[in-house]
Design a protein around this motif. Structure first.
Motif, PDB file in Angstrom:
ATOM      1  N   GLN A   1       0.832  -1.206   0.000  1.00 42.67           N
ATOM      2  CA  GLN A   1       0.000   0.000   0.000  1.00 42.67           C
ATOM      3  C   GLN A   1       0.874   1.266   0.000  1.00 42.67           C
ATOM      4  OE1 GLN A   1      -2.774  -1.523   3.176  1.00 42.67           O
ATOM      5  NE2 GLN A   1      -4.296  -0.828   1.692  1.00 42.67           N
ATOM      6  N   ARG A   2       0.768   2.140   1.020  1.00 36.88           N
ATOM      7  CA  ARG A   2       1.529   3.389   1.028  1.00 36.88           C
ATOM      8  C   ARG A   2       2.806   3.305   1.864  1.00 36.88           C
ATOM      9  NH1 ARG A   2      -3.151   4.807   3.038  1.00 36.88           N
ATOM     10  NH2 ARG A   2      -2.174   5.855   4.808  1.00 36.88           N
ATOM     11  N   CYS A   3       3.151   2.105   2.311  1.00 35.58           N
ATOM     12  CA  CYS A   3       4.326   1.973   3.182  1.00 35.58           C
ATOM     13  C   CYS A   3       5.575   2.554   2.528  1.00 35.58           C
ATOM     14  CB  CYS A   3       4.554   0.512   3.546  1.00 35.58           C
ATOM     15  SG  CYS A   3       3.383  -0.144   4.747  1.00 35.58           S
ATOM     16  N   MET A   4       5.774   2.257   1.254  1.00 35.78           N
ATOM     17  CA  MET A   4       6.974   2.734   0.571  1.00 35.78           C
ATOM     18  C   MET A   4       6.853   4.197   0.167  1.00 35.78           C
ATOM     19  SD  MET A   4       9.974   1.793  -0.261  1.00 35.78           S
ATOM     20  CE  MET A   4      11.257   2.833  -0.933  1.00 35.78           C
ATOM     21  N   SER A   5       5.734   4.576  -0.418  1.00 34.48           N
ATOM     22  CA  SER A   5       5.584   5.954  -0.895  1.00 34.48           C
ATOM     23  C   SER A   5       5.618   6.951   0.260  1.00 34.48           C
ATOM     24  CB  SER A   5       4.290   6.114  -1.694  1.00 34.48           C
ATOM     25  OG  SER A   5       3.157   5.784  -0.907  1.00 34.48           O
ATOM     26  N   ASP A   6       5.007   6.609   1.394  1.00 29.64           N
ATOM     27  CA  ASP A   6       5.036   7.505   2.546  1.00 29.64           C
ATOM     28  C   ASP A   6       6.438   7.593   3.142  1.00 29.64           C
ATOM     29  OD1 ASP A   6       2.376   7.973   2.168  1.00 29.64           O
ATOM     30  OD2 ASP A   6       1.676   6.888   3.945  1.00 29.64           O
TER      31      ASP A   6
END
Length: 211
Positions: free
Chosen positions: A169-174
């Motif tokens: 999910q957003r783990c990397m982008s965040d």
């Protein structure tokens, strides 16, 4: 639900966990009055030489259930260097539903919970293996506190995540948005149910991070 009830209803918890994208497993709570976690240094000869082409390595992780901890310890076993746990100053509840609700509230508020983790000389590290579970699609807020405290600009960061069904999910982008200036490797994302038996997958990923 207390810990004993949680274990008895593991099947139900796993379904709930997948729906809410949080890790599963046994919970290892930090005591509220526990001393700040210390950086553990490897005693192996390879680690003493800083491994990874002479670079100084730190494995830093946050773990509620123990799954991310298991992955972090396997990574540390393979790459050497030092390892430290990101521990909130106020421990999360052992009750699953309470922690789920608190994690959501913290994320919606953009909270920065205090952490008891102390690293005396963070600047010495060239490579950071940073891991945490997927909580509500992103990082647990104590990890955000860690990133804000220990700047990673110019460092190589190798991210690893665990999840209960939601994937990355957003783990990397965040993480990329918060740790600006860091040089990121490809990430490793493992399901919580397989985290403790993924040595082969971890090995393949570690080799990629060392290129």
């Amino acid at each position: 639900m207390n810990r004993r009830d949680f274990l008895k209803l593991a099947g139900v918890s796993l379904l709930s966990l997948a729906a809410l994208t949080m890790g599963c497993g046994l919970f290892n709570a930090a005591k509220a009055d526990a001393p700040a976690p210390k950086v553990k240094q490897s005693t192996s000869e390879g680690a003493s030489q800083n491994m990874n082409n002479g670079k100084k390595i730190l494995v830093a992780y946050f773990s509620w259930s123990g799954n991310t901890k298991a992955v972090a310890e396997e990574i540390h076993k393979q790459v050497g260097g030092d390892i430290v746990e990101i521990v909130p100053a106020t421990p999360y509840s052992e009750t699953y539903s309470v922690t789920v609700a608190k994690a959501k509230t913290e994320q919606e508020a953009g909270a920065r919970p205090a952490i008891s983790t102390k690293i005396a000389d963070f600047e010495q590290y060239d490579t950071i293996y940073l891991g945490y579970p997927n909580w509500w699609g992103s990082m647990p807020m104590p990890v955000a506190t860690f990133i804000d405290t220990y700047k990673m600009s110019g460092k190589k960061v190798a991210p690893f995540f665990t999840h209960g069904g939601g994937g990355v999910q957003r783990c990397m982008s965040d993480l990329e948005a918060r740790a600006q200036g860091a040089n990121f490797t490809d990430y490793l994302c493992l399901s919580g149910s397989s985290a403790k038996n993924s040595q082969g997958e971890i090995t393949s990923w570690v080799k990629k991070t060392q290129n």
